[in-house]
Enzyme design. Sequence first.
Site, PDB file in Angstrom:
ATOM      1  N   GLU A   1       1.091  -1.217   0.004  1.00 17.55           N
ATOM      2  CA  GLU A   1       0.161   0.291  -0.190  1.00 17.55           C
ATOM      3  C   GLU A   1       0.471   1.073   0.221  1.00 17.55           C
ATOM      4  OE1 GLU A   1      -2.857  -0.797  -0.669  1.00 17.55           O
ATOM      5  OE2 GLU A   1      -3.615  -2.006  -0.538  1.00 17.55           O
TER       6      GLU A   1
ATOM      7  N   HIS B   1       1.275   2.610  -3.570  1.00 18.00           N
ATOM      8  CA  HIS B   1       0.035   3.151  -4.196  1.00 18.00           C
ATOM      9  C   HIS B   1       0.594   4.764  -3.378  1.00 18.00           C
ATOM     10  CE1 HIS B   1      -1.615  -0.251  -5.961  1.00 18.00           C
ATOM     11  NE2 HIS B   1      -1.757  -1.316  -4.593  1.00 18.00           N
TER      12      HIS B   1
END
Lengths: 509, 509
Positions: A265, A268
Amino acid sequence: MSGYADFAAYVAELNDLLCTMNILTWDVRTQMPPEGSWTRGQQLATLTRLVQERFASDHMGRLLDAAEAEVRGEDADSYRVRAVRSTRDAYTIVRRVPAALVGELAVQRAVGQRVWEEAKPANDFARFAPNLKAMVGLSRELADAIGYVAHPYDALLLQYEPDMSAARLTALFDDLKAGILPLLKRIVDGGQPVAADFLYRTYPAAQQRAFALEIARQFGYDLQRGRVDASAHPFEISFTRQDVRMTTRYQENYMPGAVFGLFHETGHALYEQGVDPALTRSALTSDFLGQYAVGGVSFGTHESQSRLWENQIGRSRSFWQLHFARLQSYFPEQLAGVDVEQFYRSVNRVRPSLIRVEADEVTYNLHIMLRVEIEMGLLDGSIAVDDLSELWRAKMTEYLGVVPPTDTEGVLQDIHWSSAQFGTFPAYTIGNVMSAQFMQAARRDVAGLDDELAAGNYTPLREWLTANIYRHGRAFSPEELLQRTTGEGLTPRPYLAYLREKYDELYPV
Amino acid sequence: MSGYADFAAYVAELNDLLCTMNILTWDVRTQMPPEGSWTRGQQLATLTRLVQERFASDHMGRLLDAAEAEVRGEDADSYRVRAVRSTRDAYTIVRRVPAALVGELAVQRAVGQRVWEEAKPANDFARFAPNLKAMVGLSRELADAIGYVAHPYDALLLQYEPDMSAARLTALFDDLKAGILPLLKRIVDGGQPVAADFLYRTYPAAQQRAFALEIARQFGYDLQRGRVDASAHPFEISFTRQDVRMTTRYQENYMPGAVFGLFHETGHALYEQGVDPALTRSALTSDFLGQYAVGGVSFGTHESQSRLWENQIGRSRSFWQLHFARLQSYFPEQLAGVDVEQFYRSVNRVRPSLIRVEADEVTYNLHIMLRVEIEMGLLDGSIAVDDLSELWRAKMTEYLGVVPPTDTEGVLQDIHWSSAQFGTFPAYTIGNVMSAQFMQAARRDVAGLDDELAAGNYTPLREWLTANIYRHGRAFSPEELLQRTTGEGLTPRPYLAYLREKYDELYPV
């Protein structure tokens, strides 16, 4: 106001609404009390309708006309030109899709997800099949409405992977299989066991969080512009670059889940936090087809960054040579007697398995190809929903040599089809492939990059990625980003070379 | 669709947007990372503009006309009639206020708050005075635009306390002063010391939370439809009755703050969770003047519930006779050697002080009267901003016998004026007064109520409040609620009787 300024002001308000929808979605997944869901659904539906109405309006068309007239002749790569062009592209598609079809799809998605949630644990594919058929039918209508030349899947891909097509995917998959299947066969046939029992000891969530967040911050995640929460399904979401949040899921008896999940994550999040401030509240941080605020240009490009930071960096030997002692300091008992080499091998263990989200780097793409091949067949009619259960088993046998004993672990496994998200699976494999191309280019451009990484200095890599990818938001297509940074388009060569180099060493002949 | 159905559907969407704004505001105060504030401000501004545009539109006027025609002749107390009427009232007011004035006020509020935030710690009233003057001027313009007969303050009160006026407030205050000032003088002159040092020991936040939440749930707070977070300034906020959240602030060296704070917010939350489900997404859970979603009918009525649960219940002797042992089990060391009577007296200690939010039940209303009298004078021109610092000290001397050494602890103390919230202070005193009237009526209607409360059974009281107040949302005005439940309008008699009975016993002559 000029034509462009009027356009930009209207788009800024739309971006505010898209960010607002993201905030509500984040809250649903991380904070909302259980009984809040019905009225929250109404709130999200109202916002969706409002954004749809305002975006697909004649007024938007006039603003686009005026903005196009104003930017005509400007640098074709400028953000202004790109903002107008990408908005026009989305507008054209949205105006082609009848409102009735949008409504029907929304209804079928809600129903499909509910039925799937019951059918999956009940191992009852027959129960879900009628809904899946309805969604395939509506998705074909959607493809027809959007328009395509070669394959209906191409129209759906437009929403997630603008440069991609069924034909290109098929060719890509052929290349990948030619490289991966022999590698996997060799590893499986070799039969070397890899110890990993220590990963399954009891790891308190608080320490997992502390370690993973420490690394996320070293990668460059800015907590002044973000926060980390827990959720059942990990995700990253942004409400402009100023507020980029991520979540992870803590499993106390399996430490890599949350740790590598947060590295993923973070990739991202670095993308979203790295967008040029000038693109805040602009068309180049708005996905008007998907109706959400996002700085990344496609699902696959976004995934290239999560996978780059999770796998190319976070699962590398040099990473753990540097950080394993620190991990051990958080978990002295759990990792007592484990050395860095054992740990490195354990988190890179290759094992054909039934579940995609648990798959290693070598087998992962095979799970994706199976799904995408089925999706393409469903869309062009060469595969029937009623044959899926059997087809799934056949393809699992062919690609991975394992067969799911139930549909729960087979065709009912993923949430994606329950809401007709046909066309999103390719992103995972495209992301893997792109990540290797970007790393190759970064190594070419940044002298001594691997030494810096080995020393825990992630700034040169992050800055290269920011300058070449993140800052541009949605200004350049995935193919353009690849061409600009690597000099060629999407190619599996660097990725296959990476896999071979890494796994030939881990699993010597 | 009928005229009423069209109206209700349009209002439901507006309510969704108001709930959405509440969610964003909750996030700002509890979750948002520091750097998120600028773009979050844009998102809230866009939503505000959108709601304003849609509510004040000609389209809304036509929907109202049609709905009024349809409900004509129906029961005047029915929710349908009330929904249409309250929307018409708000619509009429909103249409009277020029958009330019709304914009100017918004700008001045933002500037005023920023200047106040600097001026308060710097003890520099002169720095804030020009902004306050500007906001008083604009508020007079607002009052003129809304319209009034007797006093400009009446127009501002319409937004928060529909049945109230400057004249009624003045009369109420005279009655309250006649009762409270002699009581306070007697307590101060008596000079009995009350031990409270044990309240200032170290109380870990986690246990404070656990105890306070245990009580909140016993009062009836439903965690399936809510959650509790920490924030610098405690508040309650709702996104329909299905999701009603509250916050508190933990001070580790002063336990009553968070505990009574959460009792207080629980009162607000019970109101919102108790609204009739039929009023979800309706005009009767929408404040179109204040632009937020809320089930309570006025600031004062809402405050009557927070104060009822915090003070009338939570600060009563019978409450602590039941719950003190439990509190001690959370804090065995901190409360070692303290008995229930000592504890009861410590949390009801009366001491004139400088700071409103720290005031006890006897002195609290004097802080409010001082502020409201100043507000009325500012609005009608009888008081000048430049005289406020001195006037504040004079009134503090007169009412409380203490003088703030600085403006930081004086005229700059509260946030309210920094954003021109003239007319909201009366709610605190109105709430106190109403809470006693409602308790008197509940005791009349519910046999053995005090025995139930002493036994920790809060259901009969909560059910009475729900049936008579909460469920109606914004259908009946505060005065109507009082008339329906007590048979008379707002009167300070029960409240003064409550104070005298409680404090005559605590501070005997």
